[in-house]
Write a protein that holds these residues in place. Structure first.
Motif, PDB file in Angstrom:
ATOM      1  N   LEU A  79       0.858  -1.185   0.000  1.00  0.00           N
ATOM      2  CA  LEU A  79       0.000   0.000   0.000  1.00  0.00           C
ATOM      3  C   LEU A  79       0.891   1.231   0.000  1.00  0.00           C
ATOM      4  CD1 LEU A  79      -2.578  -1.136   2.721  1.00  0.00           C
ATOM      5  CD2 LEU A  79      -2.956  -1.099   0.249  1.00  0.00           C
ATOM      6  N   SER A  80       0.370   2.340  -0.481  1.00  0.00           N
ATOM      7  CA  SER A  80       1.182   3.558  -0.545  1.00  0.00           C
ATOM      8  C   SER A  80       1.409   4.137   0.848  1.00  0.00           C
ATOM      9  CB  SER A  80       0.491   4.597  -1.429  1.00  0.00           C
ATOM     10  OG  SER A  80      -0.706   5.059  -0.814  1.00  0.00           O
ATOM     11  N   ARG A  81       2.470   4.904   0.981  1.00  0.00           N
ATOM     12  CA  ARG A  81       2.763   5.553   2.265  1.00  0.00           C
ATOM     13  C   ARG A  81       1.623   6.473   2.674  1.00  0.00           C
ATOM     14  NH1 ARG A  81       8.231   8.659   2.080  1.00  0.00           N
ATOM     15  NH2 ARG A  81       7.447   9.203   4.151  1.00  0.00           N
ATOM     16  N   SER A  82       1.084   7.211   1.700  1.00  0.00           N
ATOM     17  CA  SER A  82       0.010   8.163   2.031  1.00  0.00           C
ATOM     18  C   SER A  82      -1.226   7.438   2.549  1.00  0.00           C
ATOM     19  CB  SER A  82      -0.338   9.012   0.804  1.00  0.00           C
ATOM     20  OG  SER A  82      -0.761   8.178  -0.275  1.00  0.00           O
ATOM     21  N   THR A  83      -1.545   6.267   1.977  1.00  0.00           N
ATOM     22  CA  THR A  83      -2.696   5.489   2.439  1.00  0.00           C
ATOM     23  C   THR A  83      -2.499   5.040   3.879  1.00  0.00           C
ATOM     24  OG1 THR A  83      -3.237   4.705   0.216  1.00  0.00           O
ATOM     25  CG2 THR A  83      -4.035   3.378   2.062  1.00  0.00           C
ATOM     26  N   LEU A  84      -1.303   4.572   4.192  1.00  0.00           N
ATOM     27  CA  LEU A  84      -0.993   4.102   5.545  1.00  0.00           C
ATOM     28  C   LEU A  84      -0.976   5.254   6.542  1.00  0.00           C
ATOM     29  CD1 LEU A  84       1.824   1.643   4.471  1.00  0.00           C
ATOM     30  CD2 LEU A  84      -0.405   0.979   5.400  1.00  0.00           C
ATOM     31  N   GLN A  85      -0.456   6.396   6.131  1.00  0.00           N
ATOM     32  CA  GLN A  85      -0.429   7.569   7.017  1.00  0.00           C
ATOM     33  C   GLN A  85      -1.834   8.061   7.324  1.00  0.00           C
ATOM     34  OE1 GLN A  85       2.235   9.975   4.617  1.00  0.00           O
ATOM     35  NE2 GLN A  85       3.952   9.658   6.034  1.00  0.00           N
ATOM     36  N   ARG A  86      -2.701   8.059   6.295  1.00  0.00           N
ATOM     37  CA  ARG A  86      -4.090   8.468   6.525  1.00  0.00           C
ATOM     38  C   ARG A  86      -4.791   7.502   7.468  1.00  0.00           C
ATOM     39  NH1 ARG A  86      -4.076   9.689   0.990  1.00  0.00           N
ATOM     40  NH2 ARG A  86      -5.067   7.676   0.515  1.00  0.00           N
ATOM     41  N   ALA A  87      -4.479   6.217   7.357  1.00  0.00           N
ATOM     42  CA  ALA A  87      -5.110   5.215   8.214  1.00  0.00           C
ATOM     43  C   ALA A  87      -4.821   5.479   9.682  1.00  0.00           C
ATOM     44  CB  ALA A  87      -4.636   3.817   7.824  1.00  0.00           C
ATOM     45  N   ALA A  88      -3.631   5.993   9.982  1.00  0.00           N
ATOM     46  CA  ALA A  88      -3.237   6.249  11.374  1.00  0.00           C
ATOM     47  C   ALA A  88      -3.350   7.717  11.760  1.00  0.00           C
ATOM     48  CB  ALA A  88      -1.804   5.771  11.592  1.00  0.00           C
ATOM     49  N   SER A  89      -4.018   8.501  10.922  1.00  0.00           N
ATOM     50  CA  SER A  89      -4.122   9.932  11.219  1.00  0.00           C
ATOM     51  C   SER A  89      -5.189  10.242  12.248  1.00  0.00           C
ATOM     52  CB  SER A  89      -4.430  10.707   9.927  1.00  0.00           C
ATOM     53  OG  SER A  89      -5.755  10.407   9.472  1.00  0.00           O
ATOM     54  N   GLY A  90      -6.250   9.409  12.297  1.00  0.00           N
ATOM     55  CA  GLY A  90      -7.358   9.688  13.206  1.00  0.00           C
ATOM     56  C   GLY A  90      -8.331  10.704  12.655  1.00  0.00           C
ATOM     57  N   ALA A  91      -8.090  11.170  11.426  1.00  0.00           N
ATOM     58  CA  ALA A  91      -8.968  12.183  10.827  1.00  0.00           C
ATOM     59  C   ALA A  91     -10.182  11.555  10.155  1.00  0.00           C
ATOM     60  CB  ALA A  91      -8.176  13.014   9.821  1.00  0.00           C
ATOM     61  N   THR A  92      -9.991  10.387   9.565  1.00  0.00           N
ATOM     62  CA  THR A  92     -11.074   9.687   8.877  1.00  0.00           C
ATOM     63  C   THR A  92     -10.992   8.199   9.192  1.00  0.00           C
ATOM     64  OG1 THR A  92      -9.720   9.376   6.896  1.00  0.00           O
ATOM     65  CG2 THR A  92     -11.128  11.334   6.976  1.00  0.00           C
ATOM     66  N   LEU A  93     -12.078   7.492   8.913  1.00  0.00           N
ATOM     67  CA  LEU A  93     -12.093   6.051   9.133  1.00  0.00           C
ATOM     68  C   LEU A  93     -11.497   5.359   7.913  1.00  0.00           C
ATOM     69  CD1 LEU A  93     -13.019   3.622  10.880  1.00  0.00           C
ATOM     70  CD2 LEU A  93     -15.154   3.661   9.573  1.00  0.00           C
ATOM     71  N   PRO A  94     -10.400   4.621   8.064  1.00  0.00           N
ATOM     72  CA  PRO A  94      -9.809   3.911   6.922  1.00  0.00           C
ATOM     73  C   PRO A  94     -10.604   2.665   6.570  1.00  0.00           C
ATOM     74  CG  PRO A  94      -8.576   3.421   8.914  1.00  0.00           C
ATOM     75  CD  PRO A  94      -9.618   4.435   9.303  1.00  0.00           C
ATOM     76  N   ALA A  95     -10.351   2.127   5.407  1.00  0.00           N
ATOM     77  CA  ALA A  95     -10.987   0.872   4.999  1.00  0.00           C
ATOM     78  C   ALA A  95     -10.482  -0.264   5.878  1.00  0.00           C
ATOM     79  CB  ALA A  95     -10.678   0.580   3.534  1.00  0.00           C
ATOM     80  N   LEU A  96     -11.360  -1.223   6.135  1.00  0.00           N
ATOM     81  CA  LEU A  96     -10.983  -2.333   7.004  1.00  0.00           C
ATOM     82  C   LEU A  96      -9.793  -3.096   6.445  1.00  0.00           C
ATOM     83  CD1 LEU A  96     -11.487  -4.194   9.410  1.00  0.00           C
ATOM     84  CD2 LEU A  96     -13.183  -5.420   8.041  1.00  0.00           C
ATOM     85  N   GLU A  97      -9.739  -3.297   5.122  1.00  0.00           N
ATOM     86  CA  GLU A  97      -8.633  -4.033   4.527  1.00  0.00           C
ATOM     87  C   GLU A  97      -7.304  -3.331   4.761  1.00  0.00           C
ATOM     88  OE1 GLU A  97     -11.609  -3.966   3.268  1.00  0.00           O
ATOM     89  OE2 GLU A  97     -11.962  -6.122   3.248  1.00  0.00           O
ATOM     90  N   VAL A  98      -7.304  -2.003   4.745  1.00  0.00           N
ATOM     91  CA  VAL A  98      -6.077  -1.237   4.991  1.00  0.00           C
ATOM     92  C   VAL A  98      -5.623  -1.419   6.437  1.00  0.00           C
ATOM     93  CG1 VAL A  98      -5.083   1.084   5.127  1.00  0.00           C
ATOM     94  CG2 VAL A  98      -6.563   0.457   3.205  1.00  0.00           C
ATOM     95  N   VAL A  99      -6.576  -1.347   7.354  1.00  0.00           N
ATOM     96  CA  VAL A  99      -6.272  -1.507   8.777  1.00  0.00           C
ATOM     97  C   VAL A  99      -5.701  -2.893   9.066  1.00  0.00           C
ATOM     98  CG1 VAL A  99      -7.332  -1.693  11.062  1.00  0.00           C
ATOM     99  CG2 VAL A  99      -7.918   0.223   9.570  1.00  0.00           C
TER     100      VAL A  99
END
Length: 284
Positions: free
Chosen positions: A42-62
């Motif tokens: 997965l891209s770095r930006s996708t992973l960073q967004r997942a741990a940002s706490g700003a939005t809910l990431p997709a379950l598969e990403v988590v």
């Protein structure tokens, strides 16, 4: 480890707790986002967004993030489910409650139960459901995105037990849990046939004896159901409400043409046997 991450917007929220867990796991393993990206594809930006706490990431990403950090014990899934429920409640209000499976008695009940199952599984996107079903297609059959959409929008229910199993696979239902779903499906189908249920967007296909979506007034499925309801079996694709449509009469087996706009009148019936059937009905 790179530069420090921005503070989590709301550390006490369910989304915030999920982000804190992901950050903690990454720190515990001493991984950079570049290393996580290599492990998860997965891209770095996708992973960073997942741990940002700003939005809910997709379950598969988590789940991929957690596996790359050596997790996978179920805690992250519970955190994601809590975050999903919190977000959904904020957007839509309290979650729907489907009927208990042993109380399913008609197609509406079955539809509600399937939608609730989808919700309890984290409401995966239809593309994810299609992929999950495809991974087990030899065992339970496919589930197209369009079929999943119709079921989730209450426009249809699974037409066959094979399609039911595909939907259950897409919602990650275990083999042990499937028999009660099959019993509920059979009960709903039997009730639909026995009671000639009306009032929902379904009709019973004569060949498969399964419930089929009408798809809304004006759709091709609605048109087919309307023709069949008066004893005319379409012989070609639907062309439009006022276009002539070839059919075979299920009463006298003759072939004719009629417009859907005329159904209910003489011009919208079989010309060979219409007068005979009309006269018989009138004479009682």
């Amino acid at each position: 480890m790179g530069r420090p991450e921005r503070p989590i917007p709301s550390a006490t929220s369910a989304v915030g707790r999920l982000a804190a867990y992901l950050r903690g796991e990454r720190a515990r393993r001493g991984l950079t986002y570049s290393q996580l990206s290599e492990r998860t594809h997965l891209s770095r930006s996708t992973l960073q967004r997942a741990a940002s706490g700003a939005t809910l990431p997709a379950l598969e990403v988590v789940l991929a993030y957690d596996r790359a950090c050596g997790g996978g014990k179920g805690q992250v899934r519970d955190l994601w489910q809590a975050a999903y429920k919190e977000q959904r409640k904020q957007l839509l209000g309290p979650s729907p409650t489907g009927p208990l499976l042993h109380l399913v008695s008609n197609l509406r009940d079955l539809s509600s139960a399937l939608i609730e199952l989808h919700y309890q599984n984290g409401a995966p996107p239809v593309r994810v459901m299609e992929r999950r079903a495809e991974e087990n297609v030899s065992r339970h059959g496919p589930l197209s995105r369009s079929a999943a959409h119709r079921i989730l929008r209450r426009q249809s229910v699974p037409r066959t037990q094979r399609q039911l199993h595909a939907f259950l696979t897409a919602c990650q239902v275990t083999e042990q849990e499937r028999p009660k779903w099959v019993r509920a499906w059979v009960s709903a189908q039997r009730s639909h046939r026995d009671e000639s249920w009306q009032g929902g967007p379904y009709y019973v296909d004569r060949d498969s004896q399964a419930a089929v979506s009408l798809g809304g007034r004006g759709s091709a499925q609605w048109a087919v159901a309307s023709f069949r309801a008066v004893g005319m079996e379409p012989l070609e694709p639907y062309h439009g409400f006022t276009a002539p449509w070839s059919f075979r009469c299920t009463y006298c087996d003759s072939v004719g043409r009629a417009r859907l706009s005329d159904v209910g009148r003489q011009t919208g019936s079989c010309q060979v046997c219409w007068r005979t059937r009309k006269g018989t009905t009138a004479d009682g």
